[in-house]
Design a protein around this motif. Structure first.
Motif, PDB file in Angstrom:
ATOM      1  N   VAL A 158       0.867  -1.182   0.000  1.00  0.00           N
ATOM      2  CA  VAL A 158       0.000   0.000   0.000  1.00  0.00           C
ATOM      3  C   VAL A 158       0.903   1.232   0.000  1.00  0.00           C
ATOM      4  CG1 VAL A 158      -1.814   1.220   1.273  1.00  0.00           C
ATOM      5  CG2 VAL A 158      -1.720  -1.285   1.340  1.00  0.00           C
ATOM      6  N   THR A 159       0.721   2.111  -0.986  1.00  0.00           N
ATOM      7  CA  THR A 159       1.634   3.246  -1.123  1.00  0.00           C
ATOM      8  C   THR A 159       0.878   4.539  -1.361  1.00  0.00           C
ATOM      9  OG1 THR A 159       3.078   1.694  -2.295  1.00  0.00           O
ATOM     10  CG2 THR A 159       3.731   4.003  -2.327  1.00  0.00           C
ATOM     11  N   PRO A 160       1.039   5.537  -0.468  1.00  0.00           N
ATOM     12  CA  PRO A 160       0.464   6.847  -0.775  1.00  0.00           C
ATOM     13  C   PRO A 160       1.242   7.489  -1.918  1.00  0.00           C
ATOM     14  CG  PRO A 160       1.612   6.889   1.355  1.00  0.00           C
ATOM     15  CD  PRO A 160       1.758   5.510   0.809  1.00  0.00           C
ATOM     16  N   MET A 161       0.519   7.987  -2.919  1.00  0.00           N
ATOM     17  CA  MET A 161       1.175   8.665  -4.050  1.00  0.00           C
ATOM     18  C   MET A 161       0.429   9.958  -4.304  1.00  0.00           C
ATOM     19  SD  MET A 161       2.212   5.694  -6.738  1.00  0.00           S
ATOM     20  CE  MET A 161       3.217   4.310  -6.184  1.00  0.00           C
ATOM     21  N   GLY A 162       0.973  11.064  -3.819  1.00  0.00           N
ATOM     22  CA  GLY A 162       0.259  12.330  -3.893  1.00  0.00           C
ATOM     23  C   GLY A 162      -1.023  12.192  -3.095  1.00  0.00           C
ATOM     24  N   ASP A 163      -2.160  12.585  -3.689  1.00  0.00           N
ATOM     25  CA  ASP A 163      -3.437  12.469  -2.984  1.00  0.00           C
ATOM     26  C   ASP A 163      -4.020  11.068  -3.100  1.00  0.00           C
ATOM     27  OD1 ASP A 163      -3.380  15.079  -2.205  1.00  0.00           O
ATOM     28  OD2 ASP A 163      -4.396  15.795  -4.026  1.00  0.00           O
ATOM     29  N   ALA A 164      -3.427  10.259  -3.961  1.00  0.00           N
ATOM     30  CA  ALA A 164      -3.988   8.929  -4.229  1.00  0.00           C
ATOM     31  C   ALA A 164      -3.337   7.869  -3.339  1.00  0.00           C
ATOM     32  CB  ALA A 164      -3.766   8.583  -5.700  1.00  0.00           C
ATOM     33  N   LEU A 165      -3.920   6.676  -3.396  1.00  0.00           N
ATOM     34  CA  LEU A 165      -3.372   5.548  -2.642  1.00  0.00           C
ATOM     35  C   LEU A 165      -3.310   4.360  -3.598  1.00  0.00           C
ATOM     36  CD1 LEU A 165      -2.566   4.858   0.322  1.00  0.00           C
ATOM     37  CD2 LEU A 165      -4.837   3.853   0.562  1.00  0.00           C
ATOM     38  N   THR A 166      -2.124   3.759  -3.702  1.00  0.00           N
ATOM     39  CA  THR A 166      -1.960   2.625  -4.606  1.00  0.00           C
ATOM     40  C   THR A 166      -1.925   1.333  -3.804  1.00  0.00           C
ATOM     41  OG1 THR A 166      -0.801   3.965  -6.205  1.00  0.00           O
ATOM     42  CG2 THR A 166      -0.417   1.632  -6.344  1.00  0.00           C
ATOM     43  N   VAL A 167      -2.662   0.350  -4.282  1.00  0.00           N
ATOM     44  CA  VAL A 167      -2.735  -0.943  -3.596  1.00  0.00           C
ATOM     45  C   VAL A 167      -2.380  -2.014  -4.622  1.00  0.00           C
ATOM     46  CG1 VAL A 167      -4.240  -2.519  -2.311  1.00  0.00           C
ATOM     47  CG2 VAL A 167      -4.603  -0.050  -2.143  1.00  0.00           C
ATOM     48  N   GLY A 168      -1.379  -2.834  -4.315  1.00  0.00           N
ATOM     49  CA  GLY A 168      -0.959  -3.817  -5.318  1.00  0.00           C
ATOM     50  C   GLY A 168      -0.379  -5.060  -4.688  1.00  0.00           C
ATOM     51  N   GLY A 169      -0.170  -6.055  -5.527  1.00  0.00           N
ATOM     52  CA  GLY A 169       0.439  -7.286  -5.023  1.00  0.00           C
ATOM     53  C   GLY A 169       0.282  -8.431  -5.988  1.00  0.00           C
ATOM     54  N   THR A 170       0.421  -9.645  -5.451  1.00  0.00           N
ATOM     55  CA  THR A 170       0.286 -10.907  -6.194  1.00  0.00           C
ATOM     56  C   THR A 170       1.535 -11.245  -6.989  1.00  0.00           C
ATOM     57  OG1 THR A 170      -2.106 -11.008  -6.370  1.00  0.00           O
ATOM     58  CG2 THR A 170      -0.944 -11.980  -8.143  1.00  0.00           C
ATOM     59  N   MET A 171       1.823 -12.518  -7.042  1.00  0.00           N
ATOM     60  CA  MET A 171       2.916 -13.029  -7.878  1.00  0.00           C
ATOM     61  C   MET A 171       2.350 -14.220  -8.632  1.00  0.00           C
ATOM     62  SD  MET A 171       6.174 -13.014  -8.739  1.00  0.00           S
ATOM     63  CE  MET A 171       7.422 -12.451  -7.598  1.00  0.00           C
ATOM     64  N   GLU A 172       2.033 -13.993  -9.901  1.00  0.00           N
ATOM     65  CA  GLU A 172       1.363 -15.016 -10.698  1.00  0.00           C
ATOM     66  C   GLU A 172       2.309 -15.453 -11.811  1.00  0.00           C
ATOM     67  OE1 GLU A 172      -2.197 -13.296 -12.257  1.00  0.00           O
ATOM     68  OE2 GLU A 172      -3.084 -15.231 -12.713  1.00  0.00           O
ATOM     69  N   ILE A 173       2.529 -16.751 -11.935  1.00  0.00           N
ATOM     70  CA  ILE A 173       3.466 -17.238 -12.956  1.00  0.00           C
ATOM     71  C   ILE A 173       2.646 -17.764 -14.137  1.00  0.00           C
ATOM     72  CG2 ILE A 173       5.390 -18.838 -13.413  1.00  0.00           C
ATOM     73  CD1 ILE A 173       6.107 -16.814 -11.239  1.00  0.00           C
ATOM     74  N   THR A 174       2.511 -16.941 -15.162  1.00  0.00           N
ATOM     75  CA  THR A 174       1.691 -17.345 -16.322  1.00  0.00           C
ATOM     76  C   THR A 174       2.372 -16.942 -17.629  1.00  0.00           C
ATOM     77  OG1 THR A 174       0.483 -15.270 -16.129  1.00  0.00           O
ATOM     78  CG2 THR A 174      -0.566 -17.194 -15.169  1.00  0.00           C
ATOM     79  N   GLY A 175       3.691 -17.013 -17.671  1.00  0.00           N
ATOM     80  CA  GLY A 175       4.393 -16.599 -18.890  1.00  0.00           C
ATOM     81  C   GLY A 175       4.317 -15.088 -19.044  1.00  0.00           C
ATOM     82  N   ASN A 176       4.652 -14.613 -20.244  1.00  0.00           N
ATOM     83  CA  ASN A 176       4.687 -13.157 -20.457  1.00  0.00           C
ATOM     84  C   ASN A 176       3.320 -12.628 -20.891  1.00  0.00           C
ATOM     85  OD1 ASN A 176       7.333 -13.602 -19.939  1.00  0.00           O
ATOM     86  ND2 ASN A 176       8.095 -12.271 -21.553  1.00  0.00           N
TER      87      ASN A 176
END
Ligand SMILES: Cc1cc2nc3c(=O)[nH]c(=O)nc-3n(C[C@H](O)[C@H](O)[C@H](O)COP(=O)(O)OP(=O)(O)OC[C@H]3O[C@@H](n4cnc5c(N)ncnc54)[C@H](O)[C@@H]3O)c2cc1C
Length: 276
Positions: A158-176
């Motif tokens: 979870v990362t504050p970026m300016g006024d916004a908030l970014t939420v990310g994750g997951t590690m999925e192995i499905t090729g490119n």
């Protein structure tokens, strides 16, 4: 951030090791986290604070790098895919691309998760899996935490970026493959609202989902250095989950290699020829 005391105890052991190697941390109770970031609801047992950590907005970074390269006289050719190489003996003469051939003295291979294909044409073997992850940007979050957080049990960032908030994750192995798997995205949202109960999963409805590929070598170490496959090629790829953090030191080492200077760190552990 840890939801359970068990995870917090586990992370506290890691924090002590981190302090011992000079990366300072503090183990905080939930009350202490709330005291330091008032007005934010945290449903956690506690957290480990990396007091020297920092964060940035990758979009701003790329904009800045672009203008800085141009200001220094560099030229960026967008949408030119490298499809092959022209070589003479041990040296590369040109990169063959969809926008024509580009001759050069030295070439740097830094094509992320796509690097193995570009390397293969040179007889260079740099095995890698693409580790797909997603992120979403809440433009008007109901609360705006002061700190970046890694939600340890859920592996969500979870990362504050300016006024916004970014939420990310997951590690999925499905090729490119950059397509979005809705089940994985739901998993990120579900986990996030458990730690930050002021938010609802529906806050994410209609938000675009960004997907990206982390370039992950099997031994977890980047490929960085010169290679036997071509005299004038420098390889800089395979930084897995740490490509932004390791970008500055990687850039410094690439510059040293290109300029024929001694490198500031030994490169034997990250030798691009180690799987040859
Ligand atoms: C959800 C998510 C969160 C992340 N969070 C963090 C974080 O918090 N901190 C951190 O340090 N790292 C993080 N990472 C990892 C980081 O994004 C990667 O390690 C980093 O992007 C790798 O950089 P790179 O330049 O090697 O590859 P990329 O960023 O993938 O860039 C490679 C470039 O090469 C281009 N390319 C590929 N093939 C060719 C070709 N044949 N011809 C021409 N161009 C080509 C691609 O289009 C691309 O622009 C995260 C990744 C994801 C997915």
């Amino acid at each position: 951030m840890c939801r359970t005391q068990e995870t917090l105890d586990h992370e506290a052991v890691f924090a002590a090791k981190s302090n011992a190697v000079g990366v300072p941390t503090e183990v905080l109770s939930a009350e202490e986290v709330r005291r330091r970031d008032p007005g934010i609801d945290y449903a956690i047992a506690g957290a480990v604070m990396f007091t020297k950590d920092a964060h940035l907005d990758p979009r701003e970074l790329v904009k800045l790098l672009t203008s800085e390269i141009q200001r220094l006289g560099g030229r960026i050719v967008w949408n030119a895919e490298v499809t092959g190489w022209r070589r003479e003996g041990a040296r590369l003469k040109a990169a063959v691309t969809t926008a024509g051939e580009f001759a050069g003295e030295t070439f740097v291979l830094a094509a992320g998760a796509w690097s193995p294909a570009a390397a293969e044409a040179l007889g260079l073997r740099i095995p890698m899996q693409a580790g797909k992850g997603y992120s979403m940007r809440l433009p008007h979050p109901v609360q705006r935490p002061k700190y970046c957080s890694l939600l340890m049990e859920a592996r969500v960032a979870v990362t504050p970026m300016g006024d916004a908030l970014t939420v990310g994750g997951t590690m999925e192995i499905t090729g490119n493959d950059l397509s979005v798997n809705p089940a994985r995205v739901r998993g990120i949202r579900k986990a996030f609202v458990k730690y930050y109960p002021a938010f609802k999963e529906s806050d994410f409805t209609e938000l675009p989902v960004w997907s990206g590929l982390r370039p992950c070598p099997p031994d977890g170490m980047p490929y960085l250095g010169r290679t036997r496959s071509a005299e004038n090629l420098v390889v800089a790829t395979g930084h897995s989950m740490m490509g932004l953090s390791l970008g500055p030191v990687t850039g410094e080492i690439v510059a040293q290699l290109v300029c024929g200077e001694a490198t500031s760190v030994a490169l034997s552990e990250v030798d691009p020829d180690r799987h040859a």
